[in-house]
Design an enzyme around this catalytic site. Structure first.
Site, mmCIF file in Angstrom:
data_model
loop_
_atom_site.group_PDB
_atom_site.id
_atom_site.type_symbol
_atom_site.label_atom_id
_atom_site.label_comp_id
_atom_site.label_asym_id
_atom_site.label_seq_id
_atom_site.Cartn_x
_atom_site.Cartn_y
_atom_site.Cartn_z
ATOM 1 N N MET A 1 -16.341 -25.647 14.364
ATOM 2 C CA MET A 1 -17.650 -26.532 14.320
ATOM 3 C C MET A 1 -18.209 -26.769 12.950
ATOM 4 O O MET A 1 -17.658 -26.454 12.007
ATOM 5 C CB MET A 1 -18.853 -25.810 15.168
ATOM 6 N N CYS A 2 -18.959 -27.752 12.906
ATOM 7 C CA CYS A 2 -19.848 -28.305 11.601
ATOM 8 C C CYS A 2 -20.789 -27.286 11.112
ATOM 9 O O CYS A 2 -20.980 -26.306 11.842
ATOM 10 C CB CYS A 2 -20.349 -29.550 12.023
ATOM 11 N N GLN A 3 -21.281 -27.521 9.951
ATOM 12 C CA GLN A 3 -22.414 -26.795 9.279
ATOM 13 C C GLN A 3 -23.635 -27.625 8.963
ATOM 14 O O GLN A 3 -23.480 -28.680 8.437
ATOM 15 C CB GLN A 3 -22.129 -25.693 8.287
ATOM 16 N N ILE A 78 -21.682 -30.576 6.586
ATOM 17 C CA ILE A 78 -20.134 -30.495 6.559
ATOM 18 C C ILE A 78 -19.640 -30.354 8.080
ATOM 19 O O ILE A 78 -19.794 -29.771 8.725
ATOM 20 C CB ILE A 78 -19.840 -29.344 5.528
#
Length: 268
Positions: A1-3, A78
């Site tokens: 997953m994204c941050q 990100i």
């Protein structure tokens, strides 16, 4: 997953320290290597930097990490792609105009079978579930309020109802700002810290970098930093309850609402 990374302040502040740690998570200390972006509000304007390359090796990210842009609201992202190819048009954060103000949105998660009807007022450029959700959110706000810009409290009420609807489709961590305040939804995980007097030193988890905030702040400064995971290892971060929507303004957590069954905890 994204941050996700967000900053909300009561005075214009640079995010260089926090971004240096966050940048490393895009391909160096973590696997989020499918692009990155950051947006800085400056009065009514907004600077947006996007790059589909990993942030840890991006020359644009290196520029941002060394460029002390001062802002009261910042959103960074990100990406670890779940829906949509690794292309510039799918890189967060996304920007649109509503009520004569820029709005910035970034999402971490995965929305399943989310295909709302869009009336053409806000149209995705890329093919991510995230941008589709952003367009539907703004479309719904315009349908609710028309040309009248609501105050932040009224906006929070309606945004809460809309978030409940989207969150039924899956993981929906997001950051959203119109330059006046910052909204954060912890669908599964987000943390925040409020830095204010008395200030102290902070040390990054992802890089061996320390800053003494006593040397770069005044006693009246207040800065809230929101991140998917805490960025420092010598400060106390608050974990937002899973399923909660928050509103930050002037560097403080001012409101919280649950977005899943269970009691809501009030911000300290």
């Amino acid at each position: 997953m994204c941050q996700l990374l967000g900053m909300n302040c009561n005075v214009p502040t640079d995010i260089c320290f926090s971004f240096s740690g966050f940048q490393a998570r895009g391909g160096a200390t973590d696997v989020h290597s499918d692009g990155w972006g950051i947006a800085f509000f400056e009065d009514r304007g907004c600077r947006v930097f996007l790059d589909p390359q990993p942030s840890a090796s991006s020359p644009v990210a290196e520029l941002v990490s060394r460029y002390p842009i001062r802002s009261m609201n910042v959103i960074a992202h990100i990406r670890k792609a779940t829906q949509g190819s690794v292309r510039l048009e799918n890189t967060h954060p996304f920007m649109r105009e509503l009520w004569g103000r820029y709005w910035i949105f970034a999402h971490n998660g995965n929305l399943i079978d989310f295909a709302p009807a869009l009336d053409g007022s806000f149209v995705p450029v890329g093919n991510t579930d995230s941008e589709r959700a952003f367009c539907w959110l703004l479309q719904s706000l315009r349908q609710r309020f028309g040309d009248r810009r609501p105050d932040d409290a009224e906006l929070f009420d309606v945004l809460h109802a809309l978030t409940l609807s989207i969150a039924e489709h899956g993981e929906f961590n997001f950051l959203l700002s119109n330059g006046d305040c910052l909204f954060a939804h912890a669908s599964t995980r987000l943390s925040y810290i409020v830095r204010q007097a008395p200030f102290a030193e902070a040390h990054l988890k992802d890089q061996d970098l320390t800053v003494d905030f006593r040397e770069v702040t005044t006693e009246n400064d207040r800065v809230a930093v929101i991140a998917t995971l805490p960025l420092t290892d010598n400060e106390t971060w608050t974990t937002m309850p899973a399923g909660s929507l928050w509103r930050f303004a002037d560097g403080a957590a001012l409101a919280q609402r649950p977005t899943r069954p269970g009691p809501a905890r009030q911000p300290a």
